[in-house]
Design a protein around this motif. Sequence first.
Motif, PDB file in Angstrom:
ATOM      1  N   TYR A  66      -6.244   1.804  -3.059  1.00 39.78           N
ATOM      2  CA  TYR A  66      -4.801   1.284  -3.310  1.00 39.78           C
ATOM      3  C   TYR A  66      -3.762   0.217  -2.904  1.00 39.78           C
ATOM      4  N   HIS A  88       2.947   1.915  -3.065  1.00 40.35           N
ATOM      5  CA  HIS A  88       2.289   2.412  -4.182  1.00 40.35           C
ATOM      6  C   HIS A  88       1.284   3.711  -4.518  1.00 40.35           C
ATOM      7  N   ARG A  89       1.039   3.865  -2.949  1.00 41.21           N
ATOM      8  CA  ARG A  89       0.164   4.950  -2.538  1.00 41.21           C
ATOM      9  C   ARG A  89       1.582   5.953  -2.934  1.00 41.21           C
ATOM     10  N   ASP A 128      -6.088   0.949   3.300  1.00 38.65           N
ATOM     11  CA  ASP A 128      -7.405   1.413   2.393  1.00 38.65           C
ATOM     12  C   ASP A 128      -7.882   1.810   3.668  1.00 38.65           C
ATOM     13  N   HIS A 150       2.479   6.914  -6.942  1.00 37.42           N
ATOM     14  CA  HIS A 150       1.457   7.643  -7.494  1.00 37.42           C
ATOM     15  C   HIS A 150       2.562   9.076  -6.919  1.00 37.42           C
ATOM     16  N   HIS A 185      -9.901   1.442  -9.178  1.00 29.80           N
ATOM     17  CA  HIS A 185      -8.470   1.732  -9.368  1.00 29.80           C
ATOM     18  C   HIS A 185      -7.753   2.528 -10.310  1.00 29.80           C
ATOM     19  N   TYR A 241       1.045  -0.923  -0.195  1.00 31.67           N
ATOM     20  CA  TYR A 241       0.306  -0.062  -0.111  1.00 31.67           C
ATOM     21  C   TYR A 241       0.948   1.584   0.020  1.00 31.67           C
TER      22      TYR A 241
END
Length: 206
Positions: A171, A57-58, A179, A62, A162, A54
């Motif tokens: 995410y 990814h977040r 999340d 991103h 997503h 998580y």
Amino acid sequence: MLKEYVKQYFSQFDVLVISILFAFGFLWLIPDMHRIHVWMALAIGMLSYAVSEYLIHRFIFHMNPPKIRWLLAMLKRLHYDHHVSPNQLNLLFLPVWYSLPLIMLAGGAAFFITKDFSLMVAFVTGIMGYLLYYEWTHYIAHQPVQPITPWGRWMKRMHLWHHYKNENYWYGVTNPALDLLFCTYKNEKQVNRSSTARNLEQNDMK
Ligand SMILES: [Zn+2]
Ligand SMILES: [Zn+2]
Ligand SMILES: [Zn+2]
């Protein structure tokens, strides 16, 4: 039909390398299986991946496109381009040039803390086992096939939101725990469609 997917999954170079290393780790641990700490280290390794899945990814995949050229190229391969072409297999899996150094770093830290070679092996084997589970879940999310379990179907739906609804939510790939904790899990119907879900590099114009 599932057999075809399993075959294609394990014929991916990066999946294959991690699978072989996972198998070696597992074999190494067989004489140590009676130690409860070995099982704990395995579990901690798995949990560490589930959490970093998580966070990375977040907050990394991103992040706004960096100005540094090589860093931008790296992020494009690791994630931006996956949002442009979500089904393209050569962009789907985490490359070993990215995952292996991180796994080695984590293993180094584990050895530094425990001073125990088998616990270090157990920790990285847990990480690699969960990584393979993550890659499988992500692979199936982007294949035209329904997962067998209700949980799998939920995770697939979540990941496709997503990609195709709004990239600022959902995410998690294997689980929605973080999340839910960080409020990036929303009722899909209450989330606006994002115009940048397919093109993360547009983000810097916001
Ligand atoms: Zn993704
Ligand atoms: Zn994806
Ligand atoms: Zn993403």
